[in-house]
Design a protein around this motif. Structure first.
Motif, PDB file in Angstrom:
ATOM      1  N   ALA A  69     -21.942  10.808  -4.918  1.00  0.00           N
ATOM      2  CA  ALA A  69     -22.945  11.289  -3.968  1.00  0.00           C
ATOM      3  C   ALA A  69     -22.310  12.087  -2.837  1.00  0.00           C
ATOM      4  CB  ALA A  69     -23.701  10.099  -3.389  1.00  0.00           C
TER       5      ALA A  69
ATOM      6  N   LEU B 262     -30.593  -0.423  -6.739  1.00  0.00           N
ATOM      7  CA  LEU B 262     -29.483   0.294  -6.096  1.00  0.00           C
ATOM      8  C   LEU B 262     -28.481  -0.655  -5.450  1.00  0.00           C
ATOM      9  CD1 LEU B 262     -31.529   3.021  -4.125  1.00  0.00           C
ATOM     10  CD2 LEU B 262     -30.356   3.334  -6.295  1.00  0.00           C
TER      11      LEU B 262
ATOM     12  N   CYS C  44     -30.102 -10.175  -3.081  1.00  0.00           N
ATOM     13  CA  CYS C  44     -30.622 -10.223  -4.459  1.00  0.00           C
ATOM     14  C   CYS C  44     -29.915 -11.278  -5.306  1.00  0.00           C
ATOM     15  CB  CYS C  44     -30.577  -8.849  -5.118  1.00  0.00           C
ATOM     16  SG  CYS C  44     -28.940  -8.232  -5.413  1.00  0.00           S
TER      17      CYS C  44
ATOM     18  N   TYR D  45     -15.291  -1.813  -9.858  1.00  0.00           N
ATOM     19  CA  TYR D  45     -16.601  -1.204  -9.610  1.00  0.00           C
ATOM     20  C   TYR D  45     -17.144  -0.578 -10.904  1.00  0.00           C
ATOM     21  CZ  TYR D  45     -19.948   2.312  -7.946  1.00  0.00           C
ATOM     22  OH  TYR D  45     -21.059   3.102  -7.778  1.00  0.00           O
TER      23      TYR D  45
ATOM     24  N   LYS E 271     -20.449  -1.614 -13.558  1.00  0.00           N
ATOM     25  CA  LYS E 271     -21.545  -0.739 -14.015  1.00  0.00           C
ATOM     26  C   LYS E 271     -21.658  -0.774 -15.551  1.00  0.00           C
ATOM     27  CE  LYS E 271     -22.813   0.779  -9.953  1.00  0.00           C
ATOM     28  NZ  LYS E 271     -24.118   0.440  -9.393  1.00  0.00           N
TER      29      LYS E 271
ATOM     30  N   ARG F 257     -17.816   2.015   4.553  1.00  0.00           N
ATOM     31  CA  ARG F 257     -18.442   0.772   4.087  1.00  0.00           C
ATOM     32  C   ARG F 257     -17.459  -0.422   4.034  1.00  0.00           C
ATOM     33  NH1 ARG F 257     -22.772   2.753   5.104  1.00  0.00           N
ATOM     34  NH2 ARG F 257     -24.401   3.345   3.658  1.00  0.00           N
TER      35      ARG F 257
ATOM     36  N   SER G 204     -20.455  -0.980  -3.286  1.00  0.00           N
ATOM     37  CA  SER G 204     -20.726   0.340  -3.846  1.00  0.00           C
ATOM     38  C   SER G 204     -19.586   1.358  -3.920  1.00  0.00           C
ATOM     39  CB  SER G 204     -21.893   0.957  -3.062  1.00  0.00           C
ATOM     40  OG  SER G 204     -21.563   1.012  -1.693  1.00  0.00           O
TER      41      SER G 204
ATOM     42  N   ASP H  43     -33.437  -5.492   0.844  1.00  0.00           N
ATOM     43  CA  ASP H  43     -32.041  -5.199   1.204  1.00  0.00           C
ATOM     44  C   ASP H  43     -31.495  -6.309   2.095  1.00  0.00           C
ATOM     45  OD1 ASP H  43     -29.624  -3.802   2.379  1.00  0.00           O
ATOM     46  OD2 ASP H  43     -30.426  -2.175   1.171  1.00  0.00           O
TER      47      ASP H  43
ATOM     48  N   ILE I 176     -28.047   5.970  -0.235  1.00  0.00           N
ATOM     49  CA  ILE I 176     -28.938   6.657  -1.186  1.00  0.00           C
ATOM     50  C   ILE I 176     -30.376   6.139  -1.054  1.00  0.00           C
ATOM     51  CG2 ILE I 176     -29.420   6.977  -3.651  1.00  0.00           C
ATOM     52  CD1 ILE I 176     -26.337   6.730  -4.102  1.00  0.00           C
TER      53      ILE I 176
ATOM     54  N   ARG J 164     -22.420   7.463   5.207  1.00  0.00           N
ATOM     55  CA  ARG J 164     -21.110   6.907   4.875  1.00  0.00           C
ATOM     56  C   ARG J 164     -20.137   8.063   4.707  1.00  0.00           C
ATOM     57  NH1 ARG J 164     -21.848   4.093  -1.032  1.00  0.00           N
ATOM     58  NH2 ARG J 164     -19.601   4.081  -0.801  1.00  0.00           N
TER      59      ARG J 164
HETATM   60  N1  LIG Z   1     -22.648   6.756  -3.496  1.00  0.00           N
HETATM   61  C1  LIG Z   1     -22.269   7.220  -4.695  1.00  0.00           C
HETATM   62  O1  LIG Z   1     -21.445   8.144  -4.823  1.00  0.00           O
HETATM   63  C2  LIG Z   1     -22.835   6.636  -5.957  1.00  0.00           C
HETATM   64  C3  LIG Z   1     -22.570   7.265  -7.164  1.00  0.00           C
HETATM   65  C4  LIG Z   1     -23.049   6.674  -8.315  1.00  0.00           C
HETATM   66  C5  LIG Z   1     -23.797   5.523  -8.244  1.00  0.00           C
HETATM   67  N2  LIG Z   1     -24.032   4.941  -7.055  1.00  0.00           N
HETATM   68  C6  LIG Z   1     -24.792   3.696  -7.010  1.00  0.00           C
HETATM   69  O2  LIG Z   1     -25.982   3.906  -6.275  1.00  0.00           O
HETATM   70  C7  LIG Z   1     -26.336   2.700  -5.598  1.00  0.00           C
HETATM   71  C8  LIG Z   1     -26.556   2.976  -4.128  1.00  0.00           C
HETATM   72  O3  LIG Z   1     -25.362   3.529  -3.576  1.00  0.00           O
HETATM   73  P1  LIG Z   1     -25.219   3.794  -2.028  1.00  0.00           P
HETATM   74  O4  LIG Z   1     -24.221   4.874  -1.880  1.00  0.00           O
HETATM   75  O5  LIG Z   1     -26.539   3.927  -1.397  1.00  0.00           O
HETATM   76  O6  LIG Z   1     -24.540   2.425  -1.575  1.00  0.00           O
HETATM   77  P2  LIG Z   1     -24.729   1.648  -0.206  1.00  0.00           P
HETATM   78  O7  LIG Z   1     -23.624   0.670  -0.130  1.00  0.00           O
HETATM   79  O8  LIG Z   1     -24.911   2.596   0.903  1.00  0.00           O
HETATM   80  O9  LIG Z   1     -26.117   0.889  -0.415  1.00  0.00           O
HETATM   81  C9  LIG Z   1     -26.252  -0.280  -1.116  1.00  0.00           C
HETATM   82  C10 LIG Z   1     -27.328  -1.087  -0.411  1.00  0.00           C
HETATM   83  O10 LIG Z   1     -27.461  -2.320  -1.114  1.00  0.00           O
HETATM   84  C11 LIG Z   1     -27.535  -3.363  -0.179  1.00  0.00           C
HETATM   85  N3  LIG Z   1     -27.036  -4.589  -0.816  1.00  0.00           N
HETATM   86  C12 LIG Z   1     -25.769  -4.850  -1.201  1.00  0.00           C
HETATM   87  N4  LIG Z   1     -25.700  -6.065  -1.732  1.00  0.00           N
HETATM   88  C13 LIG Z   1     -26.962  -6.565  -1.709  1.00  0.00           C
HETATM   89  C14 LIG Z   1     -27.521  -7.783  -2.136  1.00  0.00           C
HETATM   90  N5  LIG Z   1     -26.761  -8.747  -2.649  1.00  0.00           N
HETATM   91  N6  LIG Z   1     -28.845  -7.960  -2.004  1.00  0.00           N
HETATM   92  C15 LIG Z   1     -29.640  -6.993  -1.442  1.00  0.00           C
HETATM   93  N7  LIG Z   1     -29.146  -5.816  -0.996  1.00  0.00           N
HETATM   94  C16 LIG Z   1     -27.816  -5.615  -1.137  1.00  0.00           C
HETATM   95  C17 LIG Z   1     -26.668  -2.937   0.992  1.00  0.00           C
HETATM   96  O11 LIG Z   1     -27.021  -3.588   2.197  1.00  0.00           O
HETATM   97  C18 LIG Z   1     -26.946  -1.443   1.034  1.00  0.00           C
HETATM   98  O12 LIG Z   1     -28.014  -1.154   1.897  1.00  0.00           O
HETATM   99  C19 LIG Z   1     -25.204   1.711  -5.866  1.00  0.00           C
HETATM  100  O13 LIG Z   1     -25.580   0.911  -6.957  1.00  0.00           O
HETATM  101  C20 LIG Z   1     -24.060   2.595  -6.245  1.00  0.00           C
HETATM  102  O14 LIG Z   1     -23.139   1.924  -7.077  1.00  0.00           O
HETATM  103  C21 LIG Z   1     -23.578   5.474  -5.905  1.00  0.00           C
END
Ligand SMILES: NC(=O)c1ccc[n+]([C@@H]2O[C@H](COP(=O)([O-])OP(=O)(O)OC[C@H]3O[C@@H](n4cnc5c(N)ncnc54)[C@H](O)[C@@H]3O)[C@@H](O)[C@H]2O)c1
Length: 354
Positions: free
Chosen positions: A178, A81, A63, A149, A153, A330, A85, A37, A14, A186
Motif C-alpha cells: 500500500a 482487514l 477479533c 507475516y 496470509k 506501527r 500488518s 477494531d 487501509i 503509517r
Molecule cells: N499496508 C499494506 O501494504 C498491505 C498490503 C497487503 C495487504 N495488507 C493487509 O491489509 C490489511 C489492513 O492493512 P493496514 O495497512 O490497514 O494495517 P493496519 O495495521 O493499519 O490496520 C489493521 C487494523 O486492524 C486492527 N486490529 C489488529 N488486530 C486486531 C484484533 N485482534 N482485533 C480487531 N482489530 C485488530 C488494528 O487496530 C488496525 O486498526 C491487513 O490485513 C494487511 O495485512 C496490507
C-alpha cells in the motif's frame, strides 16, 4: 432492511480509507457500513474534523475473543482487514500474527458462514510470492512466503479455501504494497517513507542495495478493488486474485528516483549497498484486469506524492527522525503500548509479547 457490510480492522491505514470510499460510493439507503477494531493506532490526522472515515457503528472488540453472534447482526459481506500488518511486527509478535491474521480470521469466517454471510473478503498480500526471480507471478504459480507475516496470509488463504462454497464465497485480494495518504497514516511503507524523508529531509535513505522489485498500489485503489469484490458478482467459491498494476511496480532504487524527480533537490543514498533484500517479486495482474475492468487502479503517482507531501506539511508532523516515531511507525506504536502497560491490562495481549 439495509444490507450490512462489516469491516473488521476498520480503523487502520487501509480500513479508514475504505470506510470513506464505501460511504461515498455505495447507496447508503441500501447499505449500512459497520466496523470492528481494537483501535491500536489512535493517531488520526483528521480527528477534529467531520470524520468521513468512521463507519456508522463501530464496535471496539478484539477479533481474537469475540463472537459474531454477539453483535446481533447478520452482515451480507464481511471484509477482514485486522492484522499484525507487516514483516517487522510479524517477526516481533509471531504468536499474535498467527492468532490474529490466521486463526481469528478463519474462526470468524466459519461463524460468518454459519449465520448466512454471503461473501468474505480477505486482505491477503503479494508478499506471499516472496522471491519471484524474473517471472511475474500469477495466482496459480508457486508461492514462497519468506516471513511470519507472509506465512500467516498463506495459512489464512488455505483455511478460507476449505470452508468456501457456493453459498459462502471467499475473495482473497492479494494486494501489492500500500501507498499514499490515509488519516491513519503509517510511514513504515516504502512509498510513504520515501515521500516523508524527501519532504522533510531532502534525502531518501535506502536500507538495501535497492535492487528488489516491489509492486505498489495506492490506498484509494485498494478500496476500489474491495468495492468490486463487494458489489460485483464473482463466479468462483474461492477466488485468490492479485491486486495492483504494472505502472506502479518498481525496483526500489527506481521508486526513490521517481519520488526525487517530483520532490525536487532530493538526494538518494543507498545505505546498505551489500544488503540484498530477498523479498523481491513482480506480479501478474491480468486476472484482475480481466475480471474488474471498471475497477482498475487509476491513482496518479505524481498526485499521490504531492498529496502526501502536502498532508505531512499541513499536519506539522515532526519528521526529522520519523523512523523512530511512536505514532507513525506501527511496530513502535505497539512496543510503546506494551511499555506503557496499556496492552498488558488486556490478558490476551500477554500472549502477543512472546
Ligand atoms: N499496508 C499494506 O501494504 C498491505 C498490503 C497487503 C495487504 N495488507 C493487509 O491489509 C490489511 C489492513 O492493512 P493496514 O495497512 O490497514 O494495517 P493496519 O495495521 O493499519 O490496520 C489493521 C487494523 O486492524 C486492527 N486490529 C489488529 N488486530 C486486531 C484484533 N485482534 N482485533 C480487531 N482489530 C485488530 C488494528 O487496530 C488496525 O486498526 C491487513 O490485513 C494487511 O495485512 C496490507
Amino acid at each position: 432492511m439495509k444490507k450490512k457490510i462489516l469491516v473488521i480492522g476498520s480503523a487502520g491505514y487501509i480500513g479508514s480509507v475504505l470506510i470513506k470510499n464505501l460511504k461515498q460510493k455505495l447507496n447508503l439507503n441500501e447499505y449500512q457500513i459497520l466496523g470492528v477494531d481494537t483501535n491500536w493506532y489512535s493517531k488520526n490526522l483528521e480527528i477534529n474534523k467531520y470524520n468521513p472515515y468512521l463507519p456508522e457503528i463501530m464496535y471496539n472488540y478484539d477479533c481474537r475473543n469475540f463472537n459474531l453472534k454477539n453483535l446481533n447482526i447478520k452482515p451480507k459481506v464481511i471484509v477482514f482487514l485486522a492484522a499484525v500488518s507487516n514483516d517487522p511486527m510479524g517477526n516481533r509478535f509471531k504468536k499474535a500474527t498467527s492468532e490474529i491474521n490466521t486463526n481469528s480470521c478463519i474462526r470468524l469466517a466459519k461463524q460468518a458462514k454459519a449465520i448466512g454471510v454471503k461473501k468474505f473478503i480477505f486482505a491477503s498480500s503479494c508478499s506471499i510470492y516472496g522471491s519471484s526471480g524474473n517471472a511475474s507471478r500469477k495466482e496459480n504459480d508457486p508461492i514462497h512466503p519468506l516471513t511470519n507475516y507472509a506465512v500467516s496470509k498463506v495459512k489464512s488463504e488455505e483455511g478460507l479455501e476449505k470452508i468456501s462454497d457456493k453459498n459462502f464465497q471467499v475473495i482473497s485480494l492479494r494486494f501489492a504494497t500500500a501507498a499514499g495518504y490515509s488519516p491513519k497514516l503509517r510511514l513504515d511503507l516504502v512509498f510513504n517513507d520515501f515521500v516523508a524523508s524527501a519532504s522533510a529531509n531532502k534525502f531518501i535513505k535506502i536500507l538495501s542495495d535497492g535492487s528488489a522489485w516491489r509492486p505498489l498500489i495506492h490506498v484509494d485503489d485498494m478500496s476500489k478493488a474491495m468495492l468490486w469484490s463487494i458489489k460485483e458478482k464473482q463466479n468462483l467459491n474461492f477466488l485468490p486474485i492479485n491486486i495492483g498494476s504494472d505502472l506502479w511496480t518498481f525496483k526500489i532504487i527506481n521508486l526513490a528516483k521517481a519520488i526525487s524527480k517530483i520532490i525536487k533537490n532530493t538526494s538518494i543514498s543507498v545505505v546498505k549497498k551489500n544488503f540484498i533484500d530477498k523479498r523481491s517479486y513482480t506480479v501478474n495482474f491480468e486476472l484482475f484486469k480481466k475480471l474488474a475492468p471498471k475497477y482498475q487502479p487509476t491513482a496518479s503517482f505524481k498526485k499521490a506524492t504531492l498529496l502526501l507531501q502536502m498532508k505531512l506539511k499541513e499536519n506539522n508532523l515532526d519528521l526529522f527522525n520519523f523512523r523512530k516515531s511512536k505514532e507513525l511507525i506501527r511496530l513502535n506504536t505497539l512496543n510503546d503500548l506494551i511499555e506503557k502497560k496499556y496492552l498488558n491490562k488486556q490478558l490476551f495481549w500477554k500472549k502477543l509479547i512472546k
